[in-house]
Scaffold this motif. Structure first.
Motif, short mmCIF file in Angstrom:
data_model
loop_
_atom_site.label_atom_id
_atom_site.label_comp_id
_atom_site.label_asym_id
_atom_site.label_seq_id
_atom_site.Cartn_x
_atom_site.Cartn_y
_atom_site.Cartn_z
N LYS A 1 42.93 26.95 46.86
CA LYS A 1 43.35 25.40 47.53
C LYS A 1 43.17 24.08 46.55
O LYS A 1 43.62 23.02 46.67
CB LYS A 1 42.45 25.32 48.75
N LYS A 2 42.07 24.41 45.55
CA LYS A 2 41.85 23.53 44.53
C LYS A 2 42.48 23.79 43.33
O LYS A 2 42.27 23.07 42.27
CB LYS A 2 40.30 23.58 44.34
N ASN A 3 43.42 24.71 43.22
CA ASN A 3 44.16 24.99 42.06
C ASN A 3 43.21 25.44 40.80
O ASN A 3 43.44 25.19 39.51
CB ASN A 3 44.98 23.98 41.39
N ILE A 4 42.24 26.24 41.21
CA ILE A 4 41.21 26.94 40.28
C ILE A 4 41.34 28.54 40.46
O ILE A 4 41.53 29.15 41.71
CB ILE A 4 39.69 26.69 40.77
N ASN A 5 41.56 29.24 39.33
CA ASN A 5 41.67 30.57 39.41
C ASN A 5 40.13 31.20 39.38
O ASN A 5 39.27 31.06 38.65
CB ASN A 5 42.32 31.20 37.96
N LEU A 6 39.98 31.99 40.57
CA LEU A 6 38.53 32.70 40.65
C LEU A 6 38.92 34.18 40.18
O LEU A 6 39.76 34.94 40.84
CB LEU A 6 38.24 32.76 42.34
N LEU A 7 38.24 34.72 39.26
CA LEU A 7 38.24 36.05 38.98
C LEU A 7 36.98 36.90 39.35
O LEU A 7 35.86 36.35 39.39
CB LEU A 7 38.07 36.20 37.53
N LEU A 8 37.32 37.98 40.00
CA LEU A 8 36.28 38.93 40.69
C LEU A 8 36.23 40.09 40.27
O LEU A 8 37.01 40.96 40.93
CB LEU A 8 36.51 38.91 42.31
N PRO A 9 35.80 40.62 39.02
CA PRO A 9 36.06 41.63 38.40
C PRO A 9 35.14 42.83 39.00
O PRO A 9 34.21 42.55 39.57
CB PRO A 9 35.36 41.23 36.96
N LYS A 10 35.54 44.12 38.79
CA LYS A 10 34.94 45.30 39.07
C LYS A 10 33.81 45.56 38.19
O LYS A 10 33.81 44.94 36.86
CB LYS A 10 35.87 46.32 39.16
N ILE A 11 32.71 46.10 38.42
CA ILE A 11 31.71 46.42 37.46
C ILE A 11 32.26 47.17 36.30
O ILE A 11 32.79 48.23 36.58
CB ILE A 11 30.47 47.13 38.13
N GLY A 12 32.02 46.93 35.03
CA GLY A 12 32.64 47.50 33.69
C GLY A 12 33.76 46.97 33.55
O GLY A 12 34.27 47.45 32.27
N GLU A 13 34.46 45.88 34.19
CA GLU A 13 35.75 45.65 33.93
C GLU A 13 35.59 44.58 32.76
O GLU A 13 35.01 43.50 32.84
CB GLU A 13 36.28 44.82 35.10
N GLU A 14 36.86 44.74 31.85
CA GLU A 14 36.87 43.49 30.87
C GLU A 14 37.92 42.55 31.25
O GLU A 14 39.13 43.10 31.68
CB GLU A 14 37.43 44.09 29.65
N ILE A 15 37.52 41.42 31.61
CA ILE A 15 38.36 40.41 32.15
C ILE A 15 39.61 39.90 31.48
O ILE A 15 39.33 39.67 30.40
CB ILE A 15 37.50 39.17 32.60
N ASN A 16 40.82 40.08 32.28
CA ASN A 16 42.05 39.53 31.62
C ASN A 16 42.58 38.29 32.36
O ASN A 16 41.97 38.38 33.46
CB ASN A 16 43.00 40.64 31.27
#
Length: 234
Positions: A219-234
């Motif tokens: 709603k605020k035009n912000i990207n939320l990343l919720l990675p899995k444990i061990g994940e390299e964020i892309n």
């Protein structure tokens, strides 16, 4: 491509408040709490590289693996004076760089500033962990903010006024820290459009509704990343 923003920076999530940022071959590990975390059983800490270990405060769920990883890697600890002194006195981990609120230091990988957090900080033996904090890490190309365990506070607005924050790592689990509603306000204050969520789902008190969390930031035009444990964020 699993790399975040550019080829020089890679973020890996290890659960709870622990993550690693690789900057041009230098490994920064934050708040290592892995082996006691039931949800991170598949992570082998003996394989995690670390040149620097940054510690936001003294609670067990942020320092549990510091000693083992520091002894294996000879990483430099970065934290407040009390925590650096505690690891030296109790475990002989003497490779430490003490800081305090508002102070900054130029390291080979970039500039680190130790900033305010509103929380508590007691070390596992009951001694004082000093005042809790967060970190702003500034490099030539990208900069980020790790809030540590904290409530929403107005100092975050100053961060947005005087620092360029390309992405922020914020606690969103509520109960012990700010929840995702307040974290979305924090993101606006520090003027970032990308947030990595931390300190959520580890145990019952901080389990979150992922859909509502994502909707709150969207709603605020912000990207939320919720990675899995061990994940390299892309």
């Amino acid at each position: 491509d699993k790399r975040l923003f550019t080829s020089f920076m890679l973020v890996t999530f290890y659960g709870h408040g622990c993550f690693k940022v690789d900057i041009n071959g230098t490994h920064l590990l934050f708040d290592p709490f892995i082996t006691p975390n039931e949800k991170a059983k598949h992570i082998d800490i003996s394989t995690i590289p670390a040149d620097y270990i940054l510690i936001s405060h003294g609670h067990e769920d942020h320092i549990a693996d510091v000693k083992r990883i520091a002894e294996r890697t000879n990483a430099t600890l970065i934290s407040n004076f009390e925590i650096i002194s505690w690891f030296d006195k109790n475990f002989g981990v003497s490779n430490g760089h003490p800081m305090n609120h508002g102070g900054s230091w130029n390291f080979p990988f970039g500039k680190v500033k130790y900033v305010n957090a509103i929380h508590s900080s007691t070390l596992p033996d009951g001694s004082s962990g000093g005042n809790p904090g967060g970190f702003i890490v500034e490099t030539v190309e990208k900069s980020f903010y790790y809030a540590g365990d904290t409530a929403l506070h107005m100092d975050m607005k100053l961060i947005g006024e005087y620092h360029r924050i390309d992405f922020a790592l914020l606690p969103i689990g509520d109960n012990f820290t700010m929840g995702y509603d307040d974290a979305s306000i924090a993101a606006e204050m520090v003027k970032t459009k990308t947030v990595v969520g931390l300190h959520y789902d580890t145990f019952g008190f901080i389990e979150i509704d992922h859909q509502k969390a994502n909707e709150t930031f969207k709603k605020k035009n912000i990207n939320l990343l919720l990675p899995k444990i061990g994940e390299e964020i892309n």
